[in-house]
Design a protein around this motif. Sequence first.
Motif, PDB file in Angstrom:
ATOM      1  N   LEU A  10       0.818  -1.211   0.000  1.00  0.00           N
ATOM      2  CA  LEU A  10       0.000   0.000   0.000  1.00  0.00           C
ATOM      3  C   LEU A  10       0.852   1.261   0.000  1.00  0.00           C
ATOM      4  N   ASP A  11       1.852   1.318   0.851  1.00  0.00           N
ATOM      5  CA  ASP A  11       2.679   2.526   0.921  1.00  0.00           C
ATOM      6  C   ASP A  11       3.353   2.804  -0.424  1.00  0.00           C
ATOM      7  N   SER A  12       3.868   1.771  -1.057  1.00  0.00           N
ATOM      8  CA  SER A  12       4.509   1.939  -2.361  1.00  0.00           C
ATOM      9  C   SER A  12       3.514   2.432  -3.398  1.00  0.00           C
ATOM     10  N   HIS A  24      -5.211  15.594  -3.168  1.00  0.00           N
ATOM     11  CA  HIS A  24      -5.881  15.471  -1.875  1.00  0.00           C
ATOM     12  C   HIS A  24      -6.276  13.997  -1.693  1.00  0.00           C
ATOM     13  N   GLY A  25      -6.616  13.644  -0.475  1.00  0.00           N
ATOM     14  CA  GLY A  25      -6.837  12.248  -0.113  1.00  0.00           C
ATOM     15  C   GLY A  25      -7.770  11.488  -1.033  1.00  0.00           C
ATOM     16  N   TYR A  26      -8.955  12.023  -1.297  1.00  0.00           N
ATOM     17  CA  TYR A  26      -9.903  11.291  -2.123  1.00  0.00           C
ATOM     18  C   TYR A  26      -9.414  11.193  -3.568  1.00  0.00           C
ATOM     19  N   ALA A  27      -8.701  12.208  -4.043  1.00  0.00           N
ATOM     20  CA  ALA A  27      -8.132  12.157  -5.396  1.00  0.00           C
ATOM     21  C   ALA A  27      -7.071  11.059  -5.495  1.00  0.00           C
ATOM     22  N   VAL A  28      -6.379  10.777  -4.401  1.00  0.00           N
ATOM     23  CA  VAL A  28      -5.416   9.675  -4.377  1.00  0.00           C
ATOM     24  C   VAL A  28      -6.163   8.360  -4.615  1.00  0.00           C
ATOM     25  N   ALA A  50      -2.866   5.534   6.088  1.00  0.00           N
ATOM     26  CA  ALA A  50      -1.579   5.287   5.428  1.00  0.00           C
ATOM     27  C   ALA A  50      -0.944   6.601   4.972  1.00  0.00           C
ATOM     28  N   LEU A  51      -1.741   7.523   4.460  1.00  0.00           N
ATOM     29  CA  LEU A  51      -1.211   8.839   4.074  1.00  0.00           C
ATOM     30  C   LEU A  51      -0.629   9.557   5.282  1.00  0.00           C
ATOM     31  N   ARG A  52      -1.328   9.501   6.399  1.00  0.00           N
ATOM     32  CA  ARG A  52      -0.817  10.144   7.621  1.00  0.00           C
ATOM     33  C   ARG A  52       0.474   9.483   8.095  1.00  0.00           C
ATOM     34  N   ARG A  73      -6.847  18.089   2.817  1.00  0.00           N
ATOM     35  CA  ARG A  73      -5.394  17.978   2.938  1.00  0.00           C
ATOM     36  C   ARG A  73      -4.845  17.455   1.616  1.00  0.00           C
ATOM     37  N   THR A  74      -3.861  18.178   1.092  1.00  0.00           N
ATOM     38  CA  THR A  74      -3.218  17.783  -0.153  1.00  0.00           C
ATOM     39  C   THR A  74      -1.822  17.268   0.169  1.00  0.00           C
ATOM     40  N   TYR A  75      -1.479  16.149  -0.427  1.00  0.00           N
ATOM     41  CA  TYR A  75      -0.201  15.488  -0.146  1.00  0.00           C
ATOM     42  C   TYR A  75       0.709  15.547  -1.363  1.00  0.00           C
TER      43      TYR A  75
END
Length: 108
Positions: A10-12, A24-28, A50-52, A73-75
């Motif tokens: 998942l992280d990868s 942003h989270g949902y766009a991910v 996982a994003l956090r 929140r945009t990452y």
Amino acid sequence: MAADNVKGHLDSLLLAVLEDGPLHGYAVIEAMQRRSGGELNLPTGTVYPALRRLETAGYLQGRWSTVGGRRRRTYSLTAVGRRALSERRTEWLRFSGAIQRVLGGTAR
């Protein structure tokens, strides 16, 4: 495809989705679904923690913004995150090649 199938990856996957630019989270979640041809439809309860975690580890940088009156929140990837993604890609290619050789059904 079951969410359990991405365990350990998942992280990868998240780092790879964010490689093209901030989301942003949902766009991910939407990008992962689109890039996987609809095979990966992960719940928010899996992706947001996982994003956090990746942000806390220094792989991502998050920024708050307000769009249409809603905060989100945009990452984006950090330099450390880009290096980690590169290393994880190398590991994945080695691992997936080994699995393919075993499951592929041809003796070598």
